[in-house]
Design an enzyme around this catalytic site. Structure first.
Site, PDB file in Angstrom:
ATOM      1  N   PHE A  39       0.903  -1.397  -0.021  1.00 33.30           N
ATOM      2  CA  PHE A  39       0.036  -0.193  -0.106  1.00 33.30           C
ATOM      3  C   PHE A  39       0.856   1.047  -0.017  1.00 33.30           C
ATOM      4  O   PHE A  39       0.660   2.170  -0.939  1.00 33.30           O
ATOM      5  CB  PHE A  39      -0.963   0.108   1.127  1.00 33.30           C
ATOM      6  CG  PHE A  39      -1.771   1.277   1.391  1.00 33.30           C
ATOM      7  CD1 PHE A  39      -2.472   1.883   0.429  1.00 33.30           C
ATOM      8  CD2 PHE A  39      -1.813   1.985   2.658  1.00 33.30           C
ATOM      9  CE1 PHE A  39      -2.949   3.053   0.473  1.00 33.30           C
ATOM     10  CE2 PHE A  39      -2.750   2.989   2.883  1.00 33.30           C
ATOM     11  CZ  PHE A  39      -3.053   3.747   1.627  1.00 33.30           C
ATOM     12  N   ASN A 102      -4.395 -11.046  13.909  1.00 29.35           N
ATOM     13  CA  ASN A 102      -3.846 -12.335  12.773  1.00 29.35           C
ATOM     14  C   ASN A 102      -2.180 -12.510  13.320  1.00 29.35           C
ATOM     15  O   ASN A 102      -1.968 -13.679  13.392  1.00 29.35           O
ATOM     16  CB  ASN A 102      -3.674 -11.997  11.488  1.00 29.35           C
ATOM     17  CG  ASN A 102      -5.191 -11.888  11.051  1.00 29.35           C
ATOM     18  OD1 ASN A 102      -5.948 -12.770  11.353  1.00 29.35           O
ATOM     19  ND2 ASN A 102      -5.667 -10.924  10.031  1.00 29.35           N
ATOM     20  N   GLY A 105      -2.482 -14.264  16.629  1.00 34.76           N
ATOM     21  CA  GLY A 105      -2.817 -15.791  16.626  1.00 34.76           C
ATOM     22  C   GLY A 105      -1.649 -16.624  15.944  1.00 34.76           C
ATOM     23  O   GLY A 105      -1.492 -17.726  16.305  1.00 34.76           O
ATOM     24  N   TYR A 148      -5.989   5.945  13.081  1.00 30.60           N
ATOM     25  CA  TYR A 148      -4.466   5.468  13.341  1.00 30.60           C
ATOM     26  C   TYR A 148      -4.093   5.429  14.865  1.00 30.60           C
ATOM     27  O   TYR A 148      -3.811   4.256  15.548  1.00 30.60           O
ATOM     28  CB  TYR A 148      -3.638   6.596  12.887  1.00 30.60           C
ATOM     29  CG  TYR A 148      -2.257   6.266  13.091  1.00 30.60           C
ATOM     30  CD1 TYR A 148      -1.574   5.020  12.087  1.00 30.60           C
ATOM     31  CD2 TYR A 148      -1.254   6.843  13.579  1.00 30.60           C
ATOM     32  CE1 TYR A 148      -0.212   4.776  12.386  1.00 30.60           C
ATOM     33  CE2 TYR A 148      -0.003   6.614  13.811  1.00 30.60           C
ATOM     34  CZ  TYR A 148       0.650   5.792  13.163  1.00 30.60           C
ATOM     35  OH  TYR A 148       2.012   5.391  13.190  1.00 30.60           O
ATOM     36  N   THR A 178      10.269   9.285  13.035  1.00 32.31           N
ATOM     37  CA  THR A 178      11.508   8.453  12.515  1.00 32.31           C
ATOM     38  C   THR A 178      11.611   8.895  11.096  1.00 32.31           C
ATOM     39  O   THR A 178      10.600   9.149  10.256  1.00 32.31           O
ATOM     40  CB  THR A 178      11.674   7.135  12.656  1.00 32.31           C
ATOM     41  OG1 THR A 178      11.270   6.657  14.150  1.00 32.31           O
ATOM     42  CG2 THR A 178      13.015   6.241  12.295  1.00 32.31           C
TER      43      THR A 178
HETATM   44  P1  NAD Z   1       5.407   2.790   5.642  1.00 28.46           P
HETATM   45  O1  NAD Z   1       4.369   3.326   5.457  1.00 28.46           O
HETATM   46  O2  NAD Z   1       6.624   3.262   4.753  1.00 28.46           O
HETATM   47  O3  NAD Z   1       5.506   1.380   5.882  1.00 28.46           O
HETATM   48  C1  NAD Z   1       4.303   0.602   6.436  1.00 28.46           C
HETATM   49  C2  NAD Z   1       4.330  -0.855   5.567  1.00 28.46           C
HETATM   50  O4  NAD Z   1       3.156  -1.646   5.878  1.00 28.46           O
HETATM   51  C3  NAD Z   1       4.353  -0.439   3.943  1.00 28.46           C
HETATM   52  O5  NAD Z   1       4.965  -1.212   3.326  1.00 28.46           O
HETATM   53  C4  NAD Z   1       2.845  -1.044   3.705  1.00 28.46           C
HETATM   54  O6  NAD Z   1       2.572  -1.272   2.231  1.00 28.46           O
HETATM   55  C5  NAD Z   1       2.659  -1.880   4.695  1.00 28.46           C
HETATM   56  N1  NAD Z   1       1.062  -2.127   4.810  1.00 28.46           N
HETATM   57  C6  NAD Z   1       0.185  -1.127   5.235  1.00 28.46           C
HETATM   58  N2  NAD Z   1      -1.000  -1.752   5.256  1.00 28.46           N
HETATM   59  C7  NAD Z   1      -0.762  -3.048   5.081  1.00 28.46           C
HETATM   60  C8  NAD Z   1      -1.697  -4.400   5.322  1.00 28.46           C
HETATM   61  N3  NAD Z   1      -2.811  -4.084   5.319  1.00 28.46           N
HETATM   62  N4  NAD Z   1      -0.907  -5.604   4.808  1.00 28.46           N
HETATM   63  C9  NAD Z   1       0.270  -5.520   4.953  1.00 28.46           C
HETATM   64  N5  NAD Z   1       1.164  -4.632   4.755  1.00 28.46           N
HETATM   65  C10 NAD Z   1       0.631  -3.233   4.946  1.00 28.46           C
HETATM   66  O7  NAD Z   1       5.747   3.478   7.281  1.00 28.46           O
HETATM   67  P2  NAD Z   1       6.813   3.216   8.383  1.00 28.46           P
HETATM   68  O8  NAD Z   1       7.130   4.949   8.637  1.00 28.46           O
HETATM   69  O9  NAD Z   1       7.850   2.480   7.770  1.00 28.46           O
HETATM   70  O10 NAD Z   1       6.065   2.714   9.461  1.00 28.46           O
HETATM   71  C11 NAD Z   1       6.252   1.428   9.900  1.00 28.46           C
HETATM   72  C12 NAD Z   1       5.505   1.115  10.942  1.00 28.46           C
HETATM   73  O11 NAD Z   1       6.109   1.832  12.157  1.00 28.46           O
HETATM   74  C13 NAD Z   1       4.079   1.395  11.135  1.00 28.46           C
HETATM   75  O12 NAD Z   1       3.271   0.257  11.921  1.00 28.46           O
HETATM   76  C14 NAD Z   1       4.022   2.840  11.894  1.00 28.46           C
HETATM   77  O13 NAD Z   1       2.930   2.907  12.329  1.00 28.46           O
HETATM   78  C15 NAD Z   1       5.242   2.713  12.774  1.00 28.46           C
HETATM   79  N6  NAD Z   1       5.593   3.889  13.248  1.00 28.46           N
HETATM   80  C16 NAD Z   1       6.493   4.783  12.264  1.00 28.46           C
HETATM   81  C17 NAD Z   1       6.760   5.879  12.831  1.00 28.46           C
HETATM   82  C18 NAD Z   1       7.468   6.791  12.021  1.00 28.46           C
HETATM   83  O14 NAD Z   1       7.840   8.278  12.162  1.00 28.46           O
HETATM   84  N7  NAD Z   1       8.275   6.415  10.682  1.00 28.46           N
HETATM   85  C19 NAD Z   1       6.535   6.438  13.937  1.00 28.46           C
HETATM   86  C20 NAD Z   1       5.571   5.749  14.774  1.00 28.46           C
HETATM   87  C21 NAD Z   1       5.263   4.422  14.501  1.00 28.46           C
END
Ligand code: NAD
Ligand code: UDP
Length: 314
Positions: A39, A102, A105, A148, A178
């Site tokens: 996504f 999931n 689980g 979120y 980050t």
């Molecule tokens: P990102 O959007 O680059 O990465 C998220 C990944 O999850 C993407 O590759 C996306 O394709 C995948 N994804 C989304 N929905 C999905 C689904 N239903 N099934 C399978 N894959 C799915 O964002 P990121 O910055 O790399 O964040 C990664 C994680 O870290 C997230 O859970 C986010 O909430 C958490 N996080 C990030 C930050 C930040 O500042 N970057 C801060 C707090 C928490």
């Protein structure tokens, strides 16, 4: 025990943070299954890993059950930028909640350790500063960020309940803002927006007056913290903040980006989005004490590596 080669699942592994985590786990000698529905992630983030026989890429949506024999699971699947998570808010909350069910689980079935990528957003627009893990937060349950924030809060609840009810070995980390190479150039987050705008000499878009604060962590520090957290003894579960406590106003960030890119961009002030947190800074004493961890990359150094990456995206 921890140094043995493990089979590790990273959901959301083709995203910004996930791709760095997969890379590091392979470097540490593990076998990695990267699961993603693409996504917000992209194959280009992990294409350099595809030749590695210990790396496996699976296109799968975390809202559907997934089976694999693994020792550890890092659950990162979820869009993270406000623009992306607000694009389809119902899907966002399903991803957090059904995805957690999931993955938990699966952890239960194969007796795997599981780490949840939670977020500083569980503190909402915090009235306590800096934010310590014991703070319960100030979250609007019916606003545009709720899909979120509440999704991630519910995922934390599920992790705790699977731990209490089924004795699953869980770890919860609350990640603060980050940044770094492989952020999506159009994901709307502040660091990617400002650098892309500066590199193209376009207006730098500050929402509000720019006096809201964030504390920016470079991605390598986060990955180190997550790996250390996963390796802690079973009884240590968190939640635990991982972030860089150096706090900046958004105006200071804009000025720093302009300075480091040598840009001609001008600053443009736009309306502040609803429920935008006014301040954010992690208290990291818990992580320092329990992980022996401390962020090592400060903003100027991290920004210069990130600017170099975004130059390749133009
Ligand atoms: P990102 O959007 O680059 O990465 C998220 C990944 O999850 C993407 O590759 C996306 O394709 C995948 N994804 C989304 N929905 C999905 C689904 N239903 N099934 C399978 N894959 C799915 O964002 P990121 O910055 O790399 O964040 C990664 C994680 O870290 C997230 O859970 C986010 O909430 C958490 N996080 C990030 C930050 C930040 O500042 N970057 C801060 C707090 C928490
Ligand atoms: N922001 C901004 N201009 C932008 C993008 C974001 O001023 O082009 C602000 C946003 O309003 C927020 C902060 O920068 O106050 C951080 O936004 P981001 O979307 O990166 O993450 P958040 O911490 O809000 O989830």
């Amino acid at each position: 025990m921890y140094n043995l080669k493990k089979r590790i699942l990273v959901s959301g592994g083709a995203g910004f943070i996930g791709s760095h985590l997969c890379e590091r786990l392979l470097k540490d000698g593990h076998e990695v299954i990267c699961m993603d529905n693409f996504f917000t992630g992209d194959k280009s983030n992990i294409v350099h890993l595809l030749q590695n026989p210990y790396f496996e890429l699976v296109r799968h949506d975390v809202t559907e059950p997934f089976l694999a024999e693994v020792d550890e699971i890092y659950n990162l699947a979820c869009p993270a930028s406000p623009v992306h998570y607000q694009y389809n808010p119902i899907k966002t909350i399903k991803t957090s909640v059904m995805g957690a069910i999931n993955m938990l689980g699966l952890a239960k079935r194969v007796n795997a350790r599981i780490l949840q990528a939670s977020t500083s957003e569980v503190y909402g627009d915090p009235q306590v500063h800096p934010q310590r893990e014991s703070y319960w937060g100030n979250v609007n349950p019916v606003g545009i960020r709720s899909c979120y924030d509440e999704g991630k809060r519910c995922a934390e609840t599920l992790f705790m309940d699977y731990h209490r009810q089924h004795h699953i070995a869980i770890k919860i980390v609350r990640i603060f803002n980050t940044y770094g190479p492989r952020m999506h150039p159009q994901d709307g987050r502040v660091v990617s927006n400002f650098i892309m705008q500066a590199l193209q000499n376009k207006d730098i878009t500050i929402y509000g007056e720019g006096n809201q604060t964030r504390s920016f962590q470079y991605v390598d520090d986060l990955v180190e913290g997550m790996i250390r957290m996963m390796a802690t003894e079973t009884s240590f579960i968190g939640p635990l903040n991982i972030g860089n406590p150096n706090e900046f106003t958004i105006l200071q960030l804009a000025e720093q980006v302009i300075l480091q890119t040598g840009s001609q961009s001008k600053i443009k002030f736009l309306p502040l989005p609803q429920d935008d947190p006014q301040q954010r800074k992690p208290d990291i004493e818990f992580a320092k004490k329990n992980l022996g961890w401390n962020p090592t990359v400060q903003l100027e150094e991290g920004l210069s590596k990130t600017i170099a990456y975004f130059k390749t995206c133009l």
